[in-house]
Design a protein around this motif. Structure first.
Motif, PDB file in Angstrom:
ATOM      1  N   LEU A 196       4.290   9.088  43.051  1.00  0.00           N
ATOM      2  CA  LEU A 196       5.293   9.356  42.024  1.00  0.00           C
ATOM      3  C   LEU A 196       6.063   8.004  41.693  1.00  0.00           C
ATOM      4  O   LEU A 196       6.285   7.298  42.622  1.00  0.00           O
ATOM      5  CB  LEU A 196       6.297  10.398  42.753  1.00  0.00           C
ATOM      6  CG  LEU A 196       5.551  11.680  43.261  1.00  0.00           C
ATOM      7  CD1 LEU A 196       6.448  12.338  44.099  1.00  0.00           C
ATOM      8  CD2 LEU A 196       5.453  12.505  41.988  1.00  0.00           C
ATOM      9  N   ASP A 197       6.517   8.071  40.512  1.00  0.00           N
ATOM     10  CA  ASP A 197       7.503   6.683  40.203  1.00  0.00           C
ATOM     11  C   ASP A 197       8.946   7.500  40.313  1.00  0.00           C
ATOM     12  O   ASP A 197       9.243   8.345  39.633  1.00  0.00           O
ATOM     13  CB  ASP A 197       7.091   6.339  38.803  1.00  0.00           C
ATOM     14  CG  ASP A 197       5.653   5.472  38.664  1.00  0.00           C
ATOM     15  OD1 ASP A 197       5.371   5.203  39.641  1.00  0.00           O
ATOM     16  OD2 ASP A 197       4.963   5.869  37.475  1.00  0.00           O
ATOM     17  N   ILE A 198       9.554   6.732  41.184  1.00  0.00           N
ATOM     18  CA  ILE A 198      10.977   7.449  41.606  1.00  0.00           C
ATOM     19  C   ILE A 198      11.813   6.211  41.544  1.00  0.00           C
ATOM     20  O   ILE A 198      11.390   5.077  41.267  1.00  0.00           O
ATOM     21  CB  ILE A 198      10.984   7.933  42.874  1.00  0.00           C
ATOM     22  CG1 ILE A 198      10.711   7.046  43.817  1.00  0.00           C
ATOM     23  CG2 ILE A 198      10.146   9.169  42.943  1.00  0.00           C
ATOM     24  CD1 ILE A 198      11.361   7.412  45.302  1.00  0.00           C
ATOM     25  N   GLU A 199      13.282   6.635  41.450  1.00  0.00           N
ATOM     26  CA  GLU A 199      14.122   5.556  41.560  1.00  0.00           C
ATOM     27  C   GLU A 199      15.070   6.009  42.559  1.00  0.00           C
ATOM     28  O   GLU A 199      15.485   7.049  42.761  1.00  0.00           O
ATOM     29  CB  GLU A 199      14.751   5.553  39.981  1.00  0.00           C
ATOM     30  CG  GLU A 199      15.869   4.534  40.088  1.00  0.00           C
ATOM     31  CD  GLU A 199      16.244   4.134  38.707  1.00  0.00           C
ATOM     32  OE1 GLU A 199      15.468   4.195  37.686  1.00  0.00           O
ATOM     33  OE2 GLU A 199      17.402   3.970  38.531  1.00  0.00           O
ATOM     34  N   GLU A 200      15.268   4.934  43.538  1.00  0.00           N
ATOM     35  CA  GLU A 200      16.284   5.118  44.484  1.00  0.00           C
ATOM     36  C   GLU A 200      17.244   4.150  44.722  1.00  0.00           C
ATOM     37  O   GLU A 200      16.794   2.874  44.658  1.00  0.00           O
ATOM     38  CB  GLU A 200      15.394   5.302  45.926  1.00  0.00           C
ATOM     39  CG  GLU A 200      16.114   5.627  47.246  1.00  0.00           C
ATOM     40  CD  GLU A 200      16.603   7.024  47.185  1.00  0.00           C
ATOM     41  OE1 GLU A 200      16.150   7.911  46.424  1.00  0.00           O
ATOM     42  OE2 GLU A 200      17.482   7.442  48.251  1.00  0.00           O
ATOM     43  N   HIS A 207      13.044  -5.284  37.034  1.00  0.00           N
ATOM     44  CA  HIS A 207      12.144  -4.388  36.625  1.00  0.00           C
ATOM     45  C   HIS A 207      10.908  -4.189  37.682  1.00  0.00           C
ATOM     46  O   HIS A 207      10.058  -3.433  37.289  1.00  0.00           O
ATOM     47  CB  HIS A 207      11.536  -5.082  35.319  1.00  0.00           C
ATOM     48  CG  HIS A 207      12.602  -4.907  34.149  1.00  0.00           C
ATOM     49  ND1 HIS A 207      12.970  -3.817  33.745  1.00  0.00           N
ATOM     50  CD2 HIS A 207      13.448  -5.848  33.770  1.00  0.00           C
ATOM     51  CE1 HIS A 207      13.907  -4.025  32.885  1.00  0.00           C
ATOM     52  NE2 HIS A 207      14.169  -5.477  32.833  1.00  0.00           N
ATOM     53  N   ALA A 208      11.001  -5.068  38.705  1.00  0.00           N
ATOM     54  CA  ALA A 208      10.007  -4.982  39.843  1.00  0.00           C
ATOM     55  C   ALA A 208       9.817  -3.548  40.442  1.00  0.00           C
ATOM     56  O   ALA A 208      10.821  -2.992  40.568  1.00  0.00           O
ATOM     57  CB  ALA A 208       9.940  -6.229  40.963  1.00  0.00           C
ATOM     58  N   VAL A 209       8.441  -3.081  40.665  1.00  0.00           N
ATOM     59  CA  VAL A 209       8.255  -1.792  41.448  1.00  0.00           C
ATOM     60  C   VAL A 209       7.750  -1.977  42.789  1.00  0.00           C
ATOM     61  O   VAL A 209       6.910  -2.803  42.804  1.00  0.00           O
ATOM     62  CB  VAL A 209       7.454  -0.987  40.473  1.00  0.00           C
ATOM     63  CG1 VAL A 209       7.067   0.441  41.099  1.00  0.00           C
ATOM     64  CG2 VAL A 209       7.892  -0.600  39.008  1.00  0.00           C
ATOM     65  N   SER A 210       8.572  -1.326  43.558  1.00  0.00           N
ATOM     66  CA  SER A 210       8.225  -1.548  44.978  1.00  0.00           C
ATOM     67  C   SER A 210       7.219  -0.498  45.452  1.00  0.00           C
ATOM     68  O   SER A 210       7.529   0.555  44.949  1.00  0.00           O
ATOM     69  CB  SER A 210       9.725  -1.598  45.849  1.00  0.00           C
ATOM     70  OG  SER A 210       9.184  -1.258  47.025  1.00  0.00           O
ATOM     71  N   GLN A 211       6.315  -0.741  46.163  1.00  0.00           N
ATOM     72  CA  GLN A 211       5.328   0.290  46.481  1.00  0.00           C
ATOM     73  C   GLN A 211       5.631   0.775  47.938  1.00  0.00           C
ATOM     74  O   GLN A 211       5.936   0.040  48.657  1.00  0.00           O
ATOM     75  CB  GLN A 211       4.126  -0.305  46.664  1.00  0.00           C
ATOM     76  CG  GLN A 211       3.447   0.089  45.269  1.00  0.00           C
ATOM     77  CD  GLN A 211       1.976  -0.620  45.059  1.00  0.00           C
ATOM     78  OE1 GLN A 211       1.872  -1.880  44.705  1.00  0.00           O
ATOM     79  NE2 GLN A 211       0.841   0.027  45.274  1.00  0.00           N
TER      80      GLN A 211
END
Ligand code: GTP
Length: 325
Positions: free
Chosen positions: A74-78, A10-14
């Protein structure tokens, strides 16, 4: 699933990226293209209007010029990972005014340093905020004019200043205006200049901590290194249809054919996108923190110490001298 792996999932990387270079080289168009290929998690993010100002005619060009530095997140998913991606677009550098050019480069550096200052301020707090945002610029794409035969004196001067503070990735802009041979020669000339003038651009080192097979990693890195500087072609129209497949593409149409900007045979956009968002993302961040931030922090602390050490008389003289300027 363990608690820590659940947390990681769930961690979001910046990730914070910046584009710089002389005016009209396609920096905003590149950001727009990157934006159009992202898998966004929130569709309602407010986007800057300037991102959609296209300039297909000379009259539009002035209106579409980036007038001041702006950024958006932007919140994205890669590849299954959530990333909070900040893109920073800078006004194009002027070509005909050396003084103004120096001021513009200083402004870019001030912005980069201001982000380091935020980290420094956070670090010196007694009670740190565990959710503090990492606003440091992890990579800066430097757009090079393809009408020159390699780097100009101005490019060299700018690159020397930027590479002291940030990971710089050189980009050959508007590669559709060059033939294959011209592009290969230009890339060679730019690499020759980078070496000759000892400009420490990001050189894609092999990440020792990468858990993958070292031989495979070394091969992949060697492959990327042959493509530096990355060539970019930005699309003219998001609605273009490829006549051979009848599919929508991001491209540019000419009387002689269609360019697909996402085709690795046409330009290096897909490789660059992968490098930025996936394969080298962590390395960009580690180098920023461990090398550039540490260097800046040391300089700041030394400057602070030096200013404490000067005597009252020296301080008085300094103030008098400053008033005379
Ligand atoms: N042929 C070609 N034209 C391009 C490409 N990318 C952008 N352009 C055109 O170049 C012009 C300038 O593009 P911008 O993206 O506004 O350039 P910029 O570097 O952001 O310009 P400034 O805001 O002045 O710094 C526009 O007319 C674009 O359509 C490209 O890859 N090939």
């Amino acid at each position: 699933m363990s608690r820590s792996s659940r947390r990681r999932k769930h961690a979001v990387s910046q990730l914070n990226l910046m584009v710089v270079g002389f005016s009209s080289l396609g920096k905003t168009s590149f950001i727009r293209m990157l934006f159009e290929t992202l898998c966004r998690l929130k569709e309602d993010t407010e986007l800057p209007a300037s991102l959609f100002k296209r300039a297909e005619t000379a009259q539009d060009a002035e209106a579409a010029r980036t007038k001041e530095l702006y950024s958006f997140t932007l919140d994205i998913e890669e590849e299954g990972e959530k990333i909070s991606l900040t893109l920073v677009d800078c006004p194009g550098f002027v070509r005909d005014n050396e003084l103004r050019l120096d001021v513009q480069v200083t402004e870019v550096l001030r912005y980069i340093e201001a982000q380091f200052d935020q980290t420094l301020a956070e670090e010196t707090k007694v009670k740190r905020n565990p959710k503090a945002q990492d606003s440091q610029i992890h990579a800066c794409l430097y757009f090079i004019d393809n009408t020159n035969n390699g780097l100009t004196d101005k490019d060299i001067r700018i690159l020397k200043r930027l590479t002291a503070r940030v990971n710089v990735i050189p980009i050959v802009a508007k590669a559709d205006l060059l033939t294959t041979t011209q592009l290969a020669n230009l890339k060679k000339a730019i690499n020759r200049d980078i070496k000759q003038y000892q400009i420490p651009v990001f050189d894609f080192p092999v990440d020792e901590e990468d858990g993958s097979d070292p031989e495979v990693v070394a091969e992949a890195v060697a492959d990327i290194q042959t493509q530096i500087p990355f060539s970019i072609i930005a699309p003219e129209d998001a609605e273009l249809i490829d006549p051979s497949t009848s599919e929508k593409i991001l491209g540019r149409q000419y009387t002689w054919g269609v360019i697909d900007c996402l085709n690795p045979k046409h330009c290096d956009f897909v490789v660059l996108r992968n490098v930025l968002l996936s394969s080298h993302r962590k390395l960009f961040k580690d180098i920023t923190l461990e090398l550039f931030y540490e260097q800046y922090r040391t300089e700041r602390l030394m400057a602070r110490k030096a200013s404490k050490m000067i005597t009252k008389e020296q301080k008085k003289k300094l103030m008098e001298d400053l008033q005379e300027i």
